[in-house]
Design a protein around this motif. Structure first.
Motif, PDB file in Angstrom:
ATOM      1  N   TRP A  95      -7.589 -18.931 -11.822  1.00  0.00           N
ATOM      2  CA  TRP A  95      -8.299 -18.568 -13.033  1.00  0.00           C
ATOM      3  C   TRP A  95      -7.413 -18.611 -14.429  1.00  0.00           C
ATOM      4  O   TRP A  95      -8.035 -19.103 -15.371  1.00  0.00           O
ATOM      5  CB  TRP A  95      -8.881 -17.268 -12.751  1.00  0.00           C
ATOM      6  CG  TRP A  95      -9.767 -16.577 -13.850  1.00  0.00           C
ATOM      7  CD1 TRP A  95     -11.171 -16.552 -13.954  1.00  0.00           C
ATOM      8  CD2 TRP A  95      -9.371 -15.790 -15.220  1.00  0.00           C
ATOM      9  NE1 TRP A  95     -11.576 -15.921 -15.118  1.00  0.00           N
ATOM     10  CE2 TRP A  95     -10.564 -15.422 -15.821  1.00  0.00           C
ATOM     11  CE3 TRP A  95      -8.228 -15.605 -15.672  1.00  0.00           C
ATOM     12  CZ2 TRP A  95     -10.505 -14.917 -17.149  1.00  0.00           C
ATOM     13  CZ3 TRP A  95      -8.120 -14.747 -16.719  1.00  0.00           C
ATOM     14  CH2 TRP A  95      -9.217 -14.453 -17.152  1.00  0.00           C
ATOM     15  N   LYS A  96      -6.322 -18.122 -14.186  1.00  0.00           N
ATOM     16  CA  LYS A  96      -5.477 -18.017 -15.364  1.00  0.00           C
ATOM     17  C   LYS A  96      -5.334 -19.435 -15.982  1.00  0.00           C
ATOM     18  O   LYS A  96      -5.074 -19.731 -17.121  1.00  0.00           O
ATOM     19  CB  LYS A  96      -4.114 -17.375 -14.824  1.00  0.00           C
ATOM     20  CG  LYS A  96      -4.108 -15.924 -14.764  1.00  0.00           C
ATOM     21  CD  LYS A  96      -2.921 -15.352 -14.578  1.00  0.00           C
ATOM     22  CE  LYS A  96      -2.614 -13.907 -14.254  1.00  0.00           C
ATOM     23  NZ  LYS A  96      -1.343 -13.692 -13.895  1.00  0.00           N
ATOM     24  N   LYS A  97      -4.957 -20.577 -15.034  1.00  0.00           N
ATOM     25  CA  LYS A  97      -4.695 -22.006 -15.585  1.00  0.00           C
ATOM     26  C   LYS A  97      -6.086 -22.361 -16.048  1.00  0.00           C
ATOM     27  O   LYS A  97      -5.820 -22.908 -17.285  1.00  0.00           O
ATOM     28  CB  LYS A  97      -4.454 -22.651 -14.403  1.00  0.00           C
ATOM     29  CG  LYS A  97      -4.260 -24.204 -14.721  1.00  0.00           C
ATOM     30  CD  LYS A  97      -3.858 -24.875 -13.619  1.00  0.00           C
ATOM     31  CE  LYS A  97      -2.975 -26.207 -13.845  1.00  0.00           C
ATOM     32  NZ  LYS A  97      -3.931 -27.302 -14.213  1.00  0.00           N
ATOM     33  N   GLN A  98      -7.108 -22.051 -15.579  1.00  0.00           N
ATOM     34  CA  GLN A  98      -8.544 -22.529 -16.213  1.00  0.00           C
ATOM     35  C   GLN A  98      -8.576 -21.656 -17.818  1.00  0.00           C
ATOM     36  O   GLN A  98      -9.102 -22.422 -18.753  1.00  0.00           O
ATOM     37  CB  GLN A  98      -9.612 -22.237 -15.461  1.00  0.00           C
ATOM     38  CG  GLN A  98      -9.667 -23.011 -14.155  1.00  0.00           C
ATOM     39  CD  GLN A  98     -10.870 -22.492 -13.268  1.00  0.00           C
ATOM     40  OE1 GLN A  98     -11.349 -21.076 -13.243  1.00  0.00           O
ATOM     41  NE2 GLN A  98     -11.300 -23.150 -12.308  1.00  0.00           N
ATOM     42  N   PHE A  99      -8.302 -20.570 -17.703  1.00  0.00           N
ATOM     43  CA  PHE A  99      -8.478 -19.743 -18.909  1.00  0.00           C
ATOM     44  C   PHE A  99      -7.308 -20.440 -20.203  1.00  0.00           C
ATOM     45  O   PHE A  99      -7.695 -20.369 -21.159  1.00  0.00           O
ATOM     46  CB  PHE A  99      -8.129 -18.146 -18.796  1.00  0.00           C
ATOM     47  CG  PHE A  99      -8.322 -17.444 -19.792  1.00  0.00           C
ATOM     48  CD1 PHE A  99      -9.668 -17.212 -20.462  1.00  0.00           C
ATOM     49  CD2 PHE A  99      -7.343 -16.312 -20.528  1.00  0.00           C
ATOM     50  CE1 PHE A  99      -9.898 -16.392 -21.537  1.00  0.00           C
ATOM     51  CE2 PHE A  99      -7.678 -15.653 -21.527  1.00  0.00           C
ATOM     52  CZ  PHE A  99      -9.000 -15.657 -21.846  1.00  0.00           C
ATOM     53  N   PHE A 135      -0.314 -16.191 -27.138  1.00  0.00           N
ATOM     54  CA  PHE A 135      -0.766 -17.052 -26.135  1.00  0.00           C
ATOM     55  C   PHE A 135       0.443 -17.572 -25.199  1.00  0.00           C
ATOM     56  O   PHE A 135      -0.125 -17.880 -24.082  1.00  0.00           O
ATOM     57  CB  PHE A 135      -1.510 -18.458 -26.808  1.00  0.00           C
ATOM     58  CG  PHE A 135      -1.728 -19.554 -25.943  1.00  0.00           C
ATOM     59  CD1 PHE A 135      -2.887 -19.336 -25.069  1.00  0.00           C
ATOM     60  CD2 PHE A 135      -0.890 -20.787 -26.093  1.00  0.00           C
ATOM     61  CE1 PHE A 135      -2.983 -20.632 -24.355  1.00  0.00           C
ATOM     62  CE2 PHE A 135      -1.360 -21.764 -25.353  1.00  0.00           C
ATOM     63  CZ  PHE A 135      -2.585 -21.789 -24.369  1.00  0.00           C
ATOM     64  N   VAL A 136       1.570 -18.048 -25.824  1.00  0.00           N
ATOM     65  CA  VAL A 136       2.655 -18.297 -24.967  1.00  0.00           C
ATOM     66  C   VAL A 136       3.123 -17.439 -23.829  1.00  0.00           C
ATOM     67  O   VAL A 136       3.556 -17.782 -22.820  1.00  0.00           O
ATOM     68  CB  VAL A 136       3.745 -18.409 -25.986  1.00  0.00           C
ATOM     69  CG1 VAL A 136       3.893 -19.696 -27.056  1.00  0.00           C
ATOM     70  CG2 VAL A 136       4.523 -17.208 -26.646  1.00  0.00           C
ATOM     71  N   ASP A 137       2.519 -16.111 -23.982  1.00  0.00           N
ATOM     72  CA  ASP A 137       2.738 -15.147 -22.770  1.00  0.00           C
ATOM     73  C   ASP A 137       1.635 -14.995 -21.943  1.00  0.00           C
ATOM     74  O   ASP A 137       1.677 -14.153 -20.919  1.00  0.00           O
ATOM     75  CB  ASP A 137       3.148 -13.819 -23.525  1.00  0.00           C
ATOM     76  CG  ASP A 137       4.378 -13.910 -24.358  1.00  0.00           C
ATOM     77  OD1 ASP A 137       5.040 -14.631 -23.883  1.00  0.00           O
ATOM     78  OD2 ASP A 137       4.476 -12.975 -25.383  1.00  0.00           O
ATOM     79  N   ILE A 138       0.471 -15.786 -22.039  1.00  0.00           N
ATOM     80  CA  ILE A 138      -0.867 -15.363 -21.257  1.00  0.00           C
ATOM     81  C   ILE A 138      -0.612 -15.633 -19.801  1.00  0.00           C
ATOM     82  O   ILE A 138      -1.144 -14.936 -19.074  1.00  0.00           O
ATOM     83  CB  ILE A 138      -1.872 -16.201 -22.148  1.00  0.00           C
ATOM     84  CG1 ILE A 138      -3.310 -15.707 -21.632  1.00  0.00           C
ATOM     85  CG2 ILE A 138      -2.102 -17.673 -21.556  1.00  0.00           C
ATOM     86  CD1 ILE A 138      -3.854 -14.827 -22.615  1.00  0.00           C
ATOM     87  N   ALA A 139       0.306 -16.573 -19.531  1.00  0.00           N
ATOM     88  CA  ALA A 139       0.601 -17.120 -18.033  1.00  0.00           C
ATOM     89  C   ALA A 139       0.932 -15.989 -17.399  1.00  0.00           C
ATOM     90  O   ALA A 139       0.896 -15.916 -16.077  1.00  0.00           O
ATOM     91  CB  ALA A 139       1.459 -18.248 -18.043  1.00  0.00           C
ATOM     92  N   CYS A 151     -10.042  -1.312 -22.071  1.00  0.00           N
ATOM     93  CA  CYS A 151      -9.096  -1.689 -23.038  1.00  0.00           C
ATOM     94  C   CYS A 151      -9.445  -2.890 -23.959  1.00  0.00           C
ATOM     95  O   CYS A 151     -10.836  -3.499 -23.444  1.00  0.00           O
ATOM     96  CB  CYS A 151      -7.919  -2.416 -21.998  1.00  0.00           C
ATOM     97  SG  CYS A 151      -8.403  -3.700 -21.168  1.00  0.00           S
ATOM     98  N   CYS A 152      -8.800  -3.337 -25.072  1.00  0.00           N
ATOM     99  CA  CYS A 152      -9.047  -4.480 -25.656  1.00  0.00           C
ATOM    100  C   CYS A 152      -7.680  -4.986 -25.875  1.00  0.00           C
ATOM    101  O   CYS A 152      -6.663  -4.459 -26.478  1.00  0.00           O
ATOM    102  CB  CYS A 152      -9.426  -3.871 -27.170  1.00  0.00           C
ATOM    103  SG  CYS A 152      -9.602  -5.133 -28.316  1.00  0.00           S
ATOM    104  N   ILE A 153      -7.647  -6.177 -25.555  1.00  0.00           N
ATOM    105  CA  ILE A 153      -6.460  -6.990 -25.644  1.00  0.00           C
ATOM    106  C   ILE A 153      -6.703  -8.134 -26.519  1.00  0.00           C
ATOM    107  O   ILE A 153      -7.789  -8.799 -26.499  1.00  0.00           O
ATOM    108  CB  ILE A 153      -6.115  -7.660 -24.284  1.00  0.00           C
ATOM    109  CG1 ILE A 153      -6.129  -6.718 -22.976  1.00  0.00           C
ATOM    110  CG2 ILE A 153      -4.762  -8.449 -24.241  1.00  0.00           C
ATOM    111  CD1 ILE A 153      -5.235  -5.446 -23.177  1.00  0.00           C
ATOM    112  N   THR A 154      -6.052  -7.986 -27.606  1.00  0.00           N
ATOM    113  CA  THR A 154      -5.907  -9.050 -28.670  1.00  0.00           C
ATOM    114  C   THR A 154      -5.007 -10.107 -28.488  1.00  0.00           C
ATOM    115  O   THR A 154      -4.009  -9.882 -28.219  1.00  0.00           O
ATOM    116  CB  THR A 154      -5.810  -8.535 -30.232  1.00  0.00           C
ATOM    117  OG1 THR A 154      -6.488  -7.251 -30.367  1.00  0.00           O
ATOM    118  CG2 THR A 154      -5.952  -9.411 -31.082  1.00  0.00           C
ATOM    119  N   VAL A 155      -5.612 -11.452 -28.323  1.00  0.00           N
ATOM    120  CA  VAL A 155      -4.859 -12.506 -27.763  1.00  0.00           C
ATOM    121  C   VAL A 155      -4.522 -13.313 -29.297  1.00  0.00           C
ATOM    122  O   VAL A 155      -5.490 -13.666 -29.780  1.00  0.00           O
ATOM    123  CB  VAL A 155      -5.430 -13.498 -26.596  1.00  0.00           C
ATOM    124  CG1 VAL A 155      -4.590 -14.524 -26.400  1.00  0.00           C
ATOM    125  CG2 VAL A 155      -5.752 -12.532 -25.553  1.00  0.00           C
TER     126      VAL A 155
END
Length: 157
Positions: A95-99, A135-139, A151-155
């Motif tokens: 899922w993380k890769k797809q996201f 975004f660079v830390d999303i993985a 929660c609210c996570i701002t990406v």
């Protein structure tokens, strides 16, 4: 009480469904060989009736983002973005890769969006955790927060 997860943005987003669930008409099902097993007699249903089919070996945990046309009425108290989408799937490595791929394809540098997880149905909302994630830390982001915390996570792209 129910937990809902959303993605909210100032721009429209394409919908995506990598769940492995097929949305077909009864006419499509009748034409398949062999016909899928069904609880209902397909020959007694209208050809334009809609059906959901989960193939035998389907992995139904993939990323799902769909327009939220009928959100819980309390949603507007929290989410202020113009566009709200349901966020679904299991937050595993696939899922993380797809996201990540979805984000790369749909957001430019300097843009941002919000991931929301809200528990509705109790009298008052618990404190909402506010975080930012580049975004660079999303993985490496801990998406389990969405399952366990209001929660609210701002990406930020």
């Amino acid at each position: 009480m129910s937990r809902f997860m959303f993605i909210a943005a100032d721009v429209e987003l394409p919908e995506i469904d990598l769940s492995g669930v097929l949305r077909l008409t009864v006419k499509d099902l009748k034409s398949m060989s062999p016909r899928p097993k069904s609880f209902w007699d397909l020959d007694k249903l209208s050809d334009d009736s809609k059906a959901l089919v989960i193939p035998k070996d389907a992995d139904t945990t993939g990323l799902q983002i769909s327009k939220c046309s009928n959100p819980p009425h309390e949603t507007g108290e929290y989410i202020k973005k113009k566009y709200i989408y349901w966020l679904g799937g299991r937050f595993n490595s696939k899922w993380k890769k797809q996201f990540q791929e979805y984000l790369q394809d749909n957001f430019g540098e300097g843009t941002y969006f919000e991931l929301w997880s809200l528990w509705f149905g109790n009298d008052k909302m618990d404190e909402i955790l506010q975080e930012e994630c580049n975004f660079v830390d999303i993985a490496n982001f801990d998406f389990d927060k969405l399952l366990n915390t209001d929660c609210c996570i701002t990406v930020i792209m």
